[in-house]
Enzyme design. Structure first.
Site, PDB file in Angstrom:
ATOM      1  N   CYS A  70       0.792  -1.508  -0.012  1.00 14.59           N
ATOM      2  CA  CYS A  70       0.044  -0.112  -0.122  1.00 14.59           C
ATOM      3  C   CYS A  70       0.964   1.361   0.046  1.00 14.59           C
ATOM      4  O   CYS A  70       0.605   2.182  -0.753  1.00 14.59           O
ATOM      5  CB  CYS A  70      -0.850  -0.080   1.043  1.00 14.59           C
ATOM      6  SG  CYS A  70      -0.496   0.304   2.738  1.00 14.59           S
ATOM      7  N   HIS A 107      -2.617   1.929   7.032  1.00 14.56           N
ATOM      8  CA  HIS A 107      -3.044   1.578   5.663  1.00 14.56           C
ATOM      9  C   HIS A 107      -3.064   3.076   5.112  1.00 14.56           C
ATOM     10  O   HIS A 107      -3.517   3.921   5.679  1.00 14.56           O
ATOM     11  CB  HIS A 107      -4.219   0.986   5.518  1.00 14.56           C
ATOM     12  CG  HIS A 107      -4.712   0.850   3.903  1.00 14.56           C
ATOM     13  ND1 HIS A 107      -3.900   0.360   3.071  1.00 14.56           N
ATOM     14  CD2 HIS A 107      -5.601   1.280   3.431  1.00 14.56           C
ATOM     15  CE1 HIS A 107      -4.414   0.156   1.959  1.00 14.56           C
ATOM     16  NE2 HIS A 107      -5.619   0.966   1.903  1.00 14.56           N
ATOM     17  N   ASP A 122      -7.781   4.432  -3.656  1.00 15.23           N
ATOM     18  CA  ASP A 122      -6.735   3.363  -3.084  1.00 15.23           C
ATOM     19  C   ASP A 122      -6.478   2.245  -4.115  1.00 15.23           C
ATOM     20  O   ASP A 122      -7.419   1.303  -4.523  1.00 15.23           O
ATOM     21  CB  ASP A 122      -7.792   2.798  -1.952  1.00 15.23           C
ATOM     22  CG  ASP A 122      -6.942   1.876  -0.796  1.00 15.23           C
ATOM     23  OD1 ASP A 122      -5.736   1.705  -1.242  1.00 15.23           O
ATOM     24  OD2 ASP A 122      -7.409   1.434  -0.002  1.00 15.23           O
TER      25      ASP A 122
END
Length: 275
Positions: A70, A107, A122
């Protein structure tokens, strides 16, 4: 780098249009990024750590055709959006998916202000992630290739990103609208890539979106989902040479000799697949 960063990025994700600071460009970039840059944690699994600077991400992901997790994925996406002129900010989220209790803010997501709305972007959540940016609005169901998402507001956690699974809303992660500074990202990245109690150091994970669904990897097992047909193909691979072939075929991950040697050593530590 000798070549322009955006040219390299557009070539990597196969973006052939003339970009504009509008919603269509944002959607196109988000989807193409997910299709052509795989989510994978191989460097973390091999105890190599992760660097987030522009030069490292350019070399690893754009020039060497690797993926990332991520902080790498959404960090690269943020750099591209900012260079194009999008008004964006990094944000941190708490992962709830597959956890009895919510985790820490580990995250990385991006928020984009565009056309009078805030959009959640995302490209680094892996197999449960959404395909196109989601507008920040509560309790509005959004369907993407048969998968349904929504944002639900909470006094305690801010916004829940939820996905409907077997007719129940399952939480993926929560976040509050609060800009993450570079030091916040580096601290969280250090924990997720170095802490011995984090799952990323003990399991190989990968995901790549396809036009019809997605491919996922967990340790020895590759799964190919066709969401348009509702089908699943599953393959368990224990031979290392065949495994490298599957990484290239399904995820588009090509490792150099040094990376292959590191992965082979760590590959041997994985638990045998269940019979």
């Amino acid at each position: 780098m000798a070549n322009n960063f955006l040219d390299l990025y557009f070539e990597r994700i196969k973006y052939l249009q003339s970009p504009k600071v509008n919603l269509q460009t944002l959607r196109d970039l988000h989807l193409l990024h997910l299709r052509h840059i795989p989510y994978e944690n191989i460097d973390v699994f091999c105890h190599q750590g992760v660097k987030l600077d522009r030069e490292t991400l350019t070399r690893k992901i754009l020039l060497r055709q690797r993926g990332g997790y991520c902080f790498e994925q959404n960090g690269l996406f943020f750099m591209a959006l900012a260079e194009l002129g999008f008004k964006c900010q990094s944000n941190m989220a708490r992962v709830h998916r597959n956890r009895p209790q919510p985790g820490g803010r580990t995250h990385h997501i991006n928020l984009v202000e565009l056309e009078g709305h805030t959009w959640i972007c995302d490209v680094g959540f892996g197999g449960s992630g959404f395909r196109e940016p989601l507008m920040l609005q509560a309790d509005v169901e959004v369907e993407q290739l048969g998968e349904i998402y929504r944002l639900h507001q909470s006094d305690e956690h801010g916004f829940y990103l939820q996905k409907k699974m077997e007719q129940e809303w399952q939480p993926l992660y929560t976040f509050k609208i609060e800009r993450a500074l570079p030091i916040d990202l580096h601290m969280a990245n250090f924990y997720t890539s170095k802490s011995p109690d984090h799952v990323f150091l003990d399991a190989i994970m990968g995901t790549r979106m396809t036009a019809r669904g997605r491919v996922t990897l967990l340790d020895h097992t590759f799964k190919v989902f066709d969401l348009t047909r509702g089908t699943l193909e599953k393959e368990t691979v224990t031979d290392f040479a065949a495994y490298l072939g599957n990484l290239k075929e399904h995820l588009g991950v090509q490792l150099n000799e040094a990376e292959q040697a590191l992965l082979q050593t760590r590959f041997a530590t994985l638990k045998p697949p269940e019979s």
